[in-house]
Write a protein that holds these residues in place. Structure first.
Motif, short mmCIF file in Angstrom:
data_model
loop_
_atom_site.label_atom_id
_atom_site.label_comp_id
_atom_site.label_asym_id
_atom_site.label_seq_id
_atom_site.Cartn_x
_atom_site.Cartn_y
_atom_site.Cartn_z
N MET A 112 -9.06 -20.87 -31.72
CA MET A 112 -8.60 -19.55 -31.28
C MET A 112 -7.81 -18.85 -32.40
O MET A 112 -7.13 -19.50 -33.19
N THR A 113 -7.94 -17.51 -32.42
CA THR A 113 -7.18 -16.72 -33.41
C THR A 113 -6.25 -15.73 -32.72
O THR A 113 -5.32 -15.24 -33.34
N ASP A 114 -6.51 -15.45 -31.45
CA ASP A 114 -5.70 -14.48 -30.71
C ASP A 114 -4.45 -15.17 -30.15
O ASP A 114 -4.54 -16.08 -29.32
N ARG A 116 -2.22 -14.06 -28.08
CA ARG A 116 -2.08 -13.87 -26.63
C ARG A 116 -2.94 -14.86 -25.86
O ARG A 116 -2.51 -15.38 -24.83
N ALA A 117 -4.12 -15.11 -26.35
CA ALA A 117 -5.01 -16.06 -25.69
C ALA A 117 -4.43 -17.48 -25.78
O ALA A 117 -4.49 -18.26 -24.82
#
Length: 139
Positions: A112-114, A116-117
């Protein structure tokens, strides 16, 4: 029938002369002139003994009720050592379950890069872990 002075009677009973006069006025002791009838004294002692016995019985009942109340209160609580042991066990369960979270989510977070995610994934995992613990499941 023997007669006795009020002052002597008061001394025998360990009460005041005025109290003896009160008992005479109330009819609990009989008086002849300035002397008190010894026979009425025996009746008074008998009544006094009955009263003391009733008071003693009352105090025994109060003590019994108090003991029962203490037992009732004690039955609602657990001993301190047991409470500490339970809290330690639950604390260890929570700690162990939380420490396993990184291993479960590491692969997913690595992809993952986000931010918030990632944050949401961690929150969801923490909530799911705490829910499992609250339902009684141990990690």
């Amino acid at each position: 029938m023997a007669l006795i002075k009020k002052s002597e009677l008061a001394q025998k009973l360990g009460v005041s002369k005025a109290y003896i006069s009160k008992l005479i006025r109330e009819g609990k002791l009989k008086k002849q002139g300035k002397l008190v009838d010894d026979e009425s004294l025996n009746r008074y002692k008998s009544l006094k003994d009955q009263l003391l016995e009733a008071k003693l019985h009352n105090e025994e009942l109060k003590g019994e009720l108090l003991r029962e109340r203490v037992k009732e209160i004690e039955s609602k609580y657990i001993p301190k050592k047991e409470a500490i042991a339970v809290f330690e066990e639950r604390g260890n369960t929570v700690r162990n379950a939380v420490l396993k979270i990184p291993g479960r989510v590491a692969d997913a977070i690595a992809l993952m890069t986000d931010i918030r995610a990632i944050n949401q994934l961690l929150r969801d995992e923490i909530r799911a872990t705490l829910f499992r613990i609250s339902e009684g499941a141990k990690e």
